[in-house]
Enzyme design. Structure first.
Site, PDB file in Angstrom:
ATOM      1  CG  HIS A   1      -1.918   1.055   1.330  1.00  0.00           C
ATOM      2  ND1 HIS A   1      -3.146   0.886   1.927  1.00  0.00           N
ATOM      3  CD2 HIS A   1      -1.893   2.352   0.919  1.00  0.00           C
ATOM      4  CE1 HIS A   1      -3.834   2.018   1.868  1.00  0.00           C
ATOM      5  NE2 HIS A   1      -3.091   2.927   1.274  1.00  0.00           N
TER       6      HIS A   1
ATOM      7  CG  HIS B   1      -1.259   6.692  -1.533  1.00  0.00           C
ATOM      8  ND1 HIS B   1      -2.488   6.478  -2.119  1.00  0.00           N
ATOM      9  CD2 HIS B   1      -1.361   6.224  -0.275  1.00  0.00           C
ATOM     10  CE1 HIS B   1      -3.312   5.930  -1.228  1.00  0.00           C
ATOM     11  NE2 HIS B   1      -2.649   5.748  -0.101  1.00  0.00           N
TER      12      HIS B   1
ATOM     13  NE  ARG C   1       0.295  11.409  -2.780  1.00  0.00           N
ATOM     14  CZ  ARG C   1      -0.703  10.996  -2.016  1.00  0.00           C
ATOM     15  NH1 ARG C   1      -1.771  10.411  -2.565  1.00  0.00           N
ATOM     16  NH2 ARG C   1      -0.666  11.154  -0.719  1.00  0.00           N
TER      17      ARG C   1
ATOM     18  CG  ASN D   1      -5.321   7.512  -3.971  1.00  0.00           C
ATOM     19  OD1 ASN D   1      -4.312   6.884  -4.263  1.00  0.00           O
ATOM     20  ND2 ASN D   1      -5.412   8.253  -2.883  1.00  0.00           N
TER      21      ASN D   1
ATOM     22  CG  ASP E   1      -6.515   3.775   0.304  1.00  0.00           C
ATOM     23  OD1 ASP E   1      -7.128   3.680   1.370  1.00  0.00           O
ATOM     24  OD2 ASP E   1      -5.377   4.265   0.224  1.00  0.00           O
TER      25      ASP E   1
ATOM     26  CG  HIS F   1     -10.060   4.036   3.502  1.00  0.00           C
ATOM     27  ND1 HIS F   1      -9.011   4.919   3.565  1.00  0.00           N
ATOM     28  CD2 HIS F   1     -11.036   4.584   4.262  1.00  0.00           C
ATOM     29  CE1 HIS F   1      -9.346   5.956   4.330  1.00  0.00           C
ATOM     30  NE2 HIS F   1     -10.578   5.780   4.760  1.00  0.00           N
TER      31      HIS F   1
ATOM     32  CG  HIS G   1      -5.280   2.300   6.252  1.00  0.00           C
ATOM     33  ND1 HIS G   1      -6.603   2.382   6.578  1.00  0.00           N
ATOM     34  CD2 HIS G   1      -5.143   2.936   5.055  1.00  0.00           C
ATOM     35  CE1 HIS G   1      -7.236   3.053   5.633  1.00  0.00           C
ATOM     36  NE2 HIS G   1      -6.383   3.387   4.701  1.00  0.00           N
TER      37      HIS G   1
ATOM     38  CG  ASN H   1      -8.857   9.081   7.073  1.00  0.00           C
ATOM     39  OD1 ASN H   1      -9.225   8.657   8.160  1.00  0.00           O
ATOM     40  ND2 ASN H   1      -9.640   9.097   6.006  1.00  0.00           N
TER      41      ASN H   1
ATOM     42  CG  ASP I   1      -1.778   4.874   3.913  1.00  0.00           C
ATOM     43  OD1 ASP I   1      -1.813   5.162   2.696  1.00  0.00           O
ATOM     44  OD2 ASP I   1      -2.637   5.259   4.726  1.00  0.00           O
TER      45      ASP I   1
HETATM   46 ZN   LIG Z   1      -6.751   4.599   3.108  1.00  0.00          ZN
END
Ligand SMILES: [Zn+2]
Length: 476
Positions: free
Chosen positions: A69, A71, A73, A103, A162, A189, A247, A321, A348
């Protein structure tokens, strides 16, 4: 060794007198290894006099780590991170495989976006393997399912909206039914937005004192209960349906997973280093580890009474979060990792441009840049005697690999330290410490409350699929 360049084949590498941890073989102990022309040529376990003086508090060699997991970008927010900087950061953290969340802008809701991201990974020249999650719904908007079958065929290893939960129960049910034959997990999530709208920090004493709107524990528990009920209901029609809760941060949600696993439901889950080692008192300015913030009865201590506040309050580096929880929930996260309720640790990794964090606390972007500090944070727990080293490494290798099954590939996390296979490993000096600074982080995201902090466990070398992915400038 001296002529090795990042991205190049690890031509000759001899590591002597190290502590080898191989969770695939279920073994750890003193050993040596030789890499030649990118192949792990010899793994020798030492015994007797040869093993003397070698311990887990020195140089450790483990299979390359796997993060389910992150990100990265790109596309859409390259100011925060690019595929290339994200993979470099992963290598610095000891990871040889990472799975990127969908995402992005646009969201990874069709194969062309996956192809674009895969092309950027190839162009980076870095040997860290990039796995991709697809979106569950078109644009992650929660209105209609994305082309899940096409995305699975295009290589998506999991599906997630997510940043948010799958919006409606019927969408989650249909996605589980559809993906059943593929056996591809949904990475959920777990958050009930009906309970968390406008929330700024974990609902508790700290949020009350600081005047921040609370994110209640029930917001996660209710979502997990919903998801597990839907999973149980679809199983008769979709035996291959798989739910992965990502998470998780609260005791009751982890308890639900514990019971669901005992009942035989095909559910897995992960936890993050920050939910296990940081607490909500960090938002007030404390920086002690979670296990130092509990009293003898297992209740959170009072950082104001303890004089534990050492940093300014409302640091937006602590906004994430799900939010940093109180120390009793952090202890439950650690307990879930210890008893196997949590299958994996994920970072995350959520890099942000500084401008998105320069806001008042409740308006700042959520997320911590964490892929480079995860191993060190877990080693801090190991050093404190809270987490066995082998379990920490399992949670970063075999644990996440099992969540993905065959989709995890055949890197070190799935294969272990096997002679004759491409070398895929991390070498970390547990006795050496490093200071987390903006310059020390390869990620564009400098958003971590660990900035300025000295951590145990300097990564000396990361070899990914036989090629050099990271090398510490001072390593010999
Ligand atoms: Zn999340």
């Amino acid at each position: 060794m001296a002529e090795l360049r990042t991205g190049g084949v690890a031509e000759l590498l001899e590591i002597s007198r190290a502590w080898l941890v191989d969770p695939v073989a279920g073994r750890e102990g003193p050993g040596e290894l030789i890499v030649r022309d990118g192949i792990l040529q010899a793994v020798t376990w030492l015994e007797g006099a040869e093993a003397e003086g070698i311990g887990p508090d020195g140089v450790i060699v483990a299979p390359g780590l796997l993060d389910l997991h992150v990100h990265l970008r790109e596309p859409g927010n390259e100011d925060a991170e690019t595929i290339a900087t994200g993979l470099a950061a992963a290598a610095h953290g000891g990871f040889t495989t990472v799975a990127a969340m969908p995402n992005t802008t646009p969201a990874a809701d069709e194969p062309s976006v996956l192809a674009r991201v895969a092309a950027a990974a190839a162009a980076s020249g870095l040997p860290v393997e990039l796995l991709l999650h697809g979106a569950v719904t078109v644009g992650r908007a929660g209105e209609r399912l994305a082309a899940l079958g096409e995305l699975a065929d295009a290589g998506a290893v999991g599906f997630s909206d997510d940043g948010a939960p799958v919006k409606t129960p019927v969408l989650l049910r249909n996605a589980l039914l559809y993906l059943g034959p593929f056996g591809t997990p949904i990475f959920e999530h777990a958050e009930d937005p009906g309970l968390t709208a406008g929330a700024e920090a974990h609902e508790g004493v700290v949020s009350a004192i600081l005047g921040l709107k609370g994110w209640p524990v029930a917001g996660e528990e209710a979502a997990v209960a919903r998801d597990l009920a839907i999973l149980a209901a679809v199983l008769p029609d979709a035996r291959g349906a798989r739910l992965h809760l990502t998470h998780l941060s609260t005791a009751p949600a982890l308890d639900l997973v514990r019971r669901a696993k005992a009942a035989g439901l095909p559910v897995t889950c992960d936890v993050t280093p920050h939910h296990l080692a940081f607490t909500d008192e960090w938002v007030a300015g404390a920086r002690r580890w979670a296990w130092e913030a509990l009293d003898a009865a297992g209740a959170p201590r009072d950082p104001w009474a303890d004089g534990a506040l050492v940093a300014r309050p409302y640091s937006t580096a602590c906004r994430v979060n799900p939010p940093l929880r109180s120390a009793d929930h952090a202890a439950a996260v650690l307990a879930a990792l210890l008893d196997g309720t949590a299958d994996a640790v994920v970072t995350d990794h959520a890099p942000h441009a500084q401008v998105d964090k320069e806001a008042e606390f409740g308006l700042a972007a959520n997320g911590i840049s964490g892929v480079e500090t995860a191993l060190s944070v877990l080693l801090a727990a190991v050093v404190a005697g809270k987490l066995p080293l082998r379990r920490a490494i399992e949670a970063l290798t075999t644990g996440p690999a099992a969540v993905l099954g065959a989709r995890a590939g055949r890197r070190g996390a799935a294969r272990g330290l096997v002679e004759g296979a491409p070398a895929d490993l991390v070498v970390v000096d547990a006795a050496d410490r490093w200071t987390v600074t903006a310059e020390a982080l390869a990620s564009k995201g400098k958003n971590t409350p660990l900035l300025g902090r000295e951590l145990p466990g300097r990564v000396l070398l990361t070899v990914a699929n036989g090629r050099l992915a990271y090398r510490d400038a001072e390593a010999r």
